[in-house]
Design an enzyme around this catalytic site. Structure first.
Site, PDB file in Angstrom:
ATOM      1  N   GLY A  14      20.089 -22.501  66.404  1.00  0.00           N
ATOM      2  CA  GLY A  14      20.875 -23.434  65.600  1.00  0.00           C
ATOM      3  C   GLY A  14      21.642 -24.389  66.483  1.00  0.00           C
ATOM      4  O   GLY A  14      22.731 -24.855  66.133  1.00  0.00           O
ATOM      5  N   TYR A 158      26.490 -13.521  51.942  1.00  0.00           N
ATOM      6  CA  TYR A 158      26.894 -13.854  53.314  1.00  0.00           C
ATOM      7  C   TYR A 158      27.529 -12.638  53.997  1.00  0.00           C
ATOM      8  O   TYR A 158      27.180 -12.288  55.130  1.00  0.00           O
ATOM      9  CB  TYR A 158      27.877 -15.011  53.250  1.00  0.00           C
ATOM     10  N   VAL A 159      28.446 -11.981  53.301  1.00  0.00           N
ATOM     11  CA  VAL A 159      29.130 -10.824  53.852  1.00  0.00           C
ATOM     12  C   VAL A 159      28.146  -9.695  54.144  1.00  0.00           C
ATOM     13  O   VAL A 159      28.203  -9.049  55.202  1.00  0.00           O
ATOM     14  CB  VAL A 159      30.239 -10.350  52.895  1.00  0.00           C
TER      15      VAL A 159
END
Length: 253
Positions: A14, A158-159
């Protein structure tokens, strides 16, 4: 005392993203040559590689889908042949998605977060850590998040991905520490990036008042910690989860 990465080679997944660009630049400013991974943003990757060359650093851009093992291993082969074998891995890439409550969140988002957090790191480690073991030296730095500890409503996919990532990192630190390889996590809060500066969105009152230091951190704050953990100044730090969020999340002992 200064962070000196001269003679080191790094790869950043990324690397063409908002946070990734600052990490790449900062590693280069500390003296490292940097391989820049990107998924689809080739223009940003090319511009960043050219910028590093003006700094006197060796660089290159490498496309891969970090959720696919064959793609990561193909990237490794190209990096090894064109750039060299990295001493430093920074696993920063993650799939972006729209947050919803668990009952409304699409199943694919949970899968995507697992793939881009957990399997991304599994594949990168399998691809690049064997060389570190051979040379008896390496640094693995992983980008986690304050959200993994806060577990706020609406952030479940996400978590879940980042908490799974946390388990991978801690196990890996114990498995390869004897080879003089450290493995650590940097956990940003809601970070100010180039996009925020262009859109003048640095100040977010509702969020800022929840931060003990009173404001959001910057991409440079995160990159500084990454460079520290990538350096020999952090040679005896491994398995750590380090929040860089102004005190908004404070892990207990």
């Amino acid at each position: 005392m200064e962070i000196n990465l001269s003679g080191k080679k790094a790869i950043v997944t990324g690397g063409s993203s908002q946070l990734g660009r600052c990490i790449v630049r900062s590693l280069a400013q500390c003296g490292a040559d940097v391989a820049i991974h990107y998924h689809s943003n080739s223009n940003q990757a090319v511009e960043l590689a050219e910028e590093l060359k003006t700094m006197g650093r060796f660089s290159g851009i490498y496309q891969a889908d970090i959720t696919k093992k064959e793609s990561v291993f193909a990237m490794r082969d190209k990096v090894y042949s064109e750039f060299g074998k990295p001493d430093i891995i920074v696993n920063n890439a993650v799939i972006q998605y729209t947050w919803k409550n668990i009952l409304e969140q699409e199943d694919e988002d949970f899968i995507g977060q697992f793939e881009s957090c957990v399997m991304h790191n599994v594949y990168m480690n399998k691809a690049f850590v064997p060389h570190m073991i051979e040379q008896q030296y390496g640094r693995v730095v992983v980008i986690n998040t304050e959200c993994a500890g806060l577990a706020d409503a609406g952030s479940a996919a996400y978590v879940a991905g980042k908490r799974g990532l946390d388990g991978i990192v801690r196990c890996l630190a114990k498995e390869i520490g004897r080879y003089n390889i450290t493995v650590n996590q940097v956990a940003p809060g809601w970070t100010i990036s180039e996009k925020d500066r262009k859109e003048h969105g640095e100040i977010q009152p509702d969020y800022d008042k929840t931060v003990p230091l009173g404001h959001r951190g910057t991409d440079q704050d995160i990159a500084n910690m990454v460079c520290f953990l990538a350096s020999d100044l952090a040679a005896f730090t491994t398995g750590a989860y380090i929040p860089v969020c102004g005190g908004r999340f404070m892990p207990a002992i």
